[in-house]
Every structure is written in structure tokens, then in C-alpha cells.
Design an enzyme around this catalytic site. Sequence first.
Site, mmCIF file in Angstrom:
data_model
loop_
_atom_site.group_PDB
_atom_site.id
_atom_site.type_symbol
_atom_site.label_atom_id
_atom_site.label_comp_id
_atom_site.label_asym_id
_atom_site.label_seq_id
_atom_site.Cartn_x
_atom_site.Cartn_y
_atom_site.Cartn_z
ATOM 1 N N SER A 43 0.799 -1.219 0.000
ATOM 2 C CA SER A 43 0.000 0.000 0.000
ATOM 3 C C SER A 43 0.832 1.270 0.000
ATOM 4 O O SER A 43 0.317 2.343 -0.306
ATOM 5 C CB SER A 43 -0.935 0.013 1.212
ATOM 6 O OG SER A 43 -0.197 -0.094 2.419
ATOM 7 N N ASP A 333 -3.410 8.298 7.528
ATOM 8 C CA ASP A 333 -4.334 7.375 8.173
ATOM 9 C C ASP A 333 -3.569 6.537 9.190
ATOM 10 O O ASP A 333 -2.478 6.915 9.615
ATOM 11 C CB ASP A 333 -5.075 6.516 7.132
ATOM 12 C CG ASP A 333 -4.138 5.643 6.300
ATOM 13 O OD1 ASP A 333 -2.945 5.492 6.688
ATOM 14 O OD2 ASP A 333 -4.569 5.095 5.272
ATOM 15 N N HIS A 336 -0.259 5.186 6.975
ATOM 16 C CA HIS A 336 0.371 5.786 5.797
ATOM 17 C C HIS A 336 0.638 7.271 5.957
ATOM 18 O O HIS A 336 -0.104 7.967 6.660
ATOM 19 C CB HIS A 336 -0.516 5.552 4.565
ATOM 20 C CG HIS A 336 -0.845 4.121 4.326
ATOM 21 N ND1 HIS A 336 -2.022 3.543 4.756
ATOM 22 C CD2 HIS A 336 -0.130 3.133 3.741
ATOM 23 C CE1 HIS A 336 -2.018 2.252 4.426
ATOM 24 N NE2 HIS A 336 -0.886 1.987 3.821
#
Length: 370
Positions: A43, A333, A336
Site C-alpha cells: 500500500s 491514516d 500511511h
Amino acid sequence: MATVPVLVLHALLAAAAACAAAAADTAAAGSGKVPAVYVFGDSTADVGNNNYLPGSAVPRANFPHNGVDFPTSRPTGRFSNGYNGVDFLALNMGFKRSPPPFLAVANKTNKQVFRGLLGVNFASAGSGILDTTGSSIIPLSQQVEQFATVQRNISARVGQGAADTVMSRSLFLVSTGGNDLFAFFSRNSTPSDADKQRFVANLVSLHQNHVKALYVLGARKFGVIDVPPIGCCPYPRSLHPLGACIDVLNELALAFNKGVKAAMRGLSASFPGLRYSVGSTHAMVQSIIKHPQKLGFKNTTNACCGSGRFNGESGCTPNATLCDNRHEYLFWDLLHPTHAASKIVAAAIYNGPPRFAAPINFRQLVEDHY
């Protein structure tokens, strides 16, 4: 925690602005400093591959508030309020942003992609070096297989010799490992030193094997991104009774990073033509935490978007709490970085001293026309 001179950090900020301006001019002309960029990872690098995967268990970011600062304020699948680190690295290399997700172009005729003149992003959120990490996503081994398909397609269109030339001059970005460490920690939060050493050694060996597989397919320039101090992300902090960083996760990250550096050094000595740089998000995130206000940040513990303790108990969803001053947050978040943090980290990796990218930085790797 190691420190870095504040003057160096200010210089990196200036370099970030200068590089962004210069790269924007290059991108407008449609000419990158390398023929193409190929991206592999999780991610931290995904730009929308997971949008195309079925199943409710697939981690996605194709909904608000993600993308609130992306051009046209649209969510793209990036776990960010805007660009991620790969976007900024690509921008520094003269591209508009990261190349497109593989699953967006796999069934389309894209002349740039299939002539090796743009690149592809294979990264999949939730994936890892181990095939068993994550579920319903695209592990690193499968990402390498997807690249093999692209490589064959390019060879068929432009000829093997031309394809080999393109591959040898292109940059291969690999950003992965964090999810494997999280999965290991979730199974055993108090591992022995022997347990940690065995796990990390196996992970580094598999990472090395994937790099070898890409080398066999024609890759020669590798930009490897290490694992940041993941124990200090909002989610791990939310698990700690005192809200502190989780030391075990940070120890695993340091051990993995050390192993990857040694493995890449060994590969470069054994495989003709292999050049590499290991970009240290770990060192740069440490620097931001150490000197937040000097770099324009005011909050290095909470997520800008989320809920619960540190906004780190759940992901960024349309119903989550959203901060107003997003550029002042290190974390977007629960796991990240923000657009602002990614920009600074990418600048350090691309132009910075050996503390942030070694044995050479990404600019030197990109501009090495051996």
C-alpha cells in the site's frame, strides 16, 4: 534516536521544491530521465490495483476522504490525501506521477506501456514478500509474474534487443516488507531474539529472490525502499497502553532493513550490471519525528483521517474524522504518510546524502548511463 543536522533537512526541503519545478517542466515535455518505471510493493506504492480486485476483504482506498488533495480531489486507490511516495519519485524523474496500475492497462492497448516508454505499477495494498501475507491481494511473487507478461509483450512489439535496452535503463522500484512484519507481530507480539532473526532472515532471502527474478527478466537498476519505523504509526500506538511506539515492530523493521542492504550489496557484487540504491524512509521518518516543526509538521503521532485513539483504530473512510491542516500531519491514516510527508521523504531519497539513500541516491542511480 539518531539525529540529522537541521540545515540538511532545510536543504532537502529546498531541493524538493527545485526538483518538483524542474521535473514538472520535463514532464510537460513528455520526457522522463529513464525510459520507464516499474513499481512493485504494497500500500505504500499502490496507485489503484486493488480497485480491480473482487471481494470485500481487499484493502482499498478508492473512496473519500482519500484523494481529497489529489488533482480534481478524487480518490484513486492511493492510501493518501494526495500523491504517495512513488508519485513524487516519478515526478523527480520527469514523469507526471506514478505509472498506471497494471490491472487498469492489462486488457487495453496502451502504446506507451507496451513499448516500454512509461512503465507499470504492480503494487497491491495488503501484499507482502511472503505469499501468505494478506488475503485476496497480489503478492510480490505474482507481481513479478505480471511484469514478465509485460516484458514479453514489449519484446514482441519492439524486438528482444530493444526490449533489453529499455529494461536495463528503466528503474525498478520495490517498496514492501511492512505487512510481513505486522503479520509476524500479530501472531507473536513477544517473539524471542531467535524467532525474530529466523523470520527476518527468511524474509530477506525471499526479497533477494524476487530481485533476482527481475534481474533475469532484464532489470538492472533497482530503487529499493526500506521499511519505516512502523511501530510509531498511529495504529500500533493505539495498541500500546501508554500510546508509545511498539519497540518490537521497530526492531523488526531495523533488522529487515539491515538485511536488505546487505543482500543488495551482495547481489551487486555477483550480478553483472546490477546497480541499486536503498532509500531509507526509516531514517527520514525518524528525522521528521525528531524535527517536526523545522520541517513544517505539528503532529507526528495522530492520523489526520481515522477514529479512536490517535485516529489510528480504523482506516480513513467517508465517516471518519478529518483534520483541516493536513499539511501539518506526518500520518494520513492509521499506517500511511500524508502527501506532504511523502513529498519530503521522496526528496531526501532522490537527492539526499547517504543517510537517506545509499550507496548512491536515486538521482545518481537514474542518471547513471553505464
